[in-house]
Design an enzyme around this catalytic site. Structure first.
Site, PDB file in Angstrom:
ATOM      1  N   SER A 108       0.802  -1.226   0.000  1.00  0.00           N
ATOM      2  CA  SER A 108       0.000   0.000   0.000  1.00  0.00           C
ATOM      3  C   SER A 108       0.832   1.272   0.000  1.00  0.00           C
ATOM      4  O   SER A 108       0.318   2.358  -0.275  1.00  0.00           O
ATOM      5  CB  SER A 108      -0.962   0.007   1.197  1.00  0.00           C
ATOM      6  OG  SER A 108      -0.262   0.108   2.419  1.00  0.00           O
ATOM      7  N   LYS A 150       1.453   4.495   7.159  1.00  0.00           N
ATOM      8  CA  LYS A 150       0.563   5.275   6.294  1.00  0.00           C
ATOM      9  C   LYS A 150       1.035   6.728   6.218  1.00  0.00           C
ATOM     10  O   LYS A 150       1.889   7.165   6.983  1.00  0.00           O
ATOM     11  CB  LYS A 150      -0.878   5.251   6.825  1.00  0.00           C
ATOM     12  CG  LYS A 150      -1.534   3.880   6.856  1.00  0.00           C
ATOM     13  CD  LYS A 150      -1.816   3.355   5.457  1.00  0.00           C
ATOM     14  CE  LYS A 150      -2.460   1.969   5.502  1.00  0.00           C
ATOM     15  NZ  LYS A 150      -2.636   1.409   4.143  1.00  0.00           N
TER      16      LYS A 150
END
Length: 259
Positions: free
Chosen positions: A169, A206
């Site tokens: 991701s 993230k």
């Protein structure tokens, strides 16, 4: 992208209660030098010259760890001189050619009349996600450093820990599955910082959107994660750098010239 704490640095600075993915290193103090260097006297550093190798995790200006002691073979990423230009490419010894990771870029043939030398094999690459101190020289010898790499690359050594990234991701940010990430718990997370956070019992890596209370991926296939009032969330540190392994490491069980 999930994160698995590897070895806190020092032990009291990390997050307890997690089994290390490398149990045999549990009692060993890990430094960036341990992580990056195989043969100190044969190692030099070079800034990646462009983005032609980004599909193997090497982006423009990433710090390449180049080892002269390692024998270059087909499939190895090498730094070399080609007709007066320093290049970083995938070495195809059998077919006498140099390849980029981008299939749209032309293969470079090595003719008998070309002036070509291999200067060393790229064993690691380091990408800075948060500017700490920086590297002034585009190329330098490891043996010329007065102190270790810890002094050069870490802002707050006593508040730094290492983790292993799992997933894809964050690959457009240059963090790939299996990379080691270097996390600073003392650096303040800003809008857009790459962070490691504890989110509902899991460590995640993230991009932190503080204003909208979102955790973002760099890979557009993954949706934003809202941080709601009932979620358990804490920032465990800012990702200052990530290390990609292009050659064998007993630490991560990777093998020669994997890319």
């Amino acid at each position: 992208m999930r994160v698995y704490p590897l070895i806190p640095w020092p032990a009291h600075a990390g997050i307890s209660g997690f089994e290390s993915p490398a149990a045999e290193y549990a009692q060993r103090r890990l430094s960036i030098d341990n992580l990056l260097i195989l043969h100190p006297s044969a190692t030099f550093f070079h800034a990646a010259p462009d983005d032609s190798m980004k599909r193997v995790g090497i982006f423009d200006n990433d710090l390449l760890v180049v080892d002269r002691h390692v024998t270059p073979r087909t499939g190895c990423i090498i730094v070399g001189k080609y007709n007066g230009e320093r290049i970083c490419k995938i070495f195809d010894q059998q077919n006498k050619q140099l390849m980029s990771s981008d299939e749209n870029l032309q293969t470079i043939p090595i003719h008998d009349y070309d002036d070509f030398t291999v200067e060393g094999v790229v064993i690691r690459s380091l990408r800075q996600h948060q500017h700490i101190k920086g590297i002034v020289a585009p190329s330098f010898e490891y043996s010329h450093l007065r102190g270790g790499l810890d002094d050069l690359l870490l802002g707050h050594p006593s508040a730094t820990w290492f983790g292993i990234a799992r997933g894809d991701s964050m690959q457009d940010e240059g963090i790939f599955n299996g990379d080691v990430i270097i996390v600073d718990r003392k650096t303040l997370a800003q809008q857009g910082s790459v962070i490691v956070g504890q989110f509902n019992g899991e460590f995640v890596c993230k991009i932190f959107d503080k204003k909208r209370r979102l955790l973002l991926s760099s890979n557009e296939r993954y949706p934003a994660i809202p941080i709601r009032d009932f979620d358990t969330f804490s920032v465990e540190g800012v990702v200052t750098s990530s290390v990609r392994f292009h050659f064998k490491s007993s630490l991560l069980s990777t093998w020669p010239c994997t890319h």
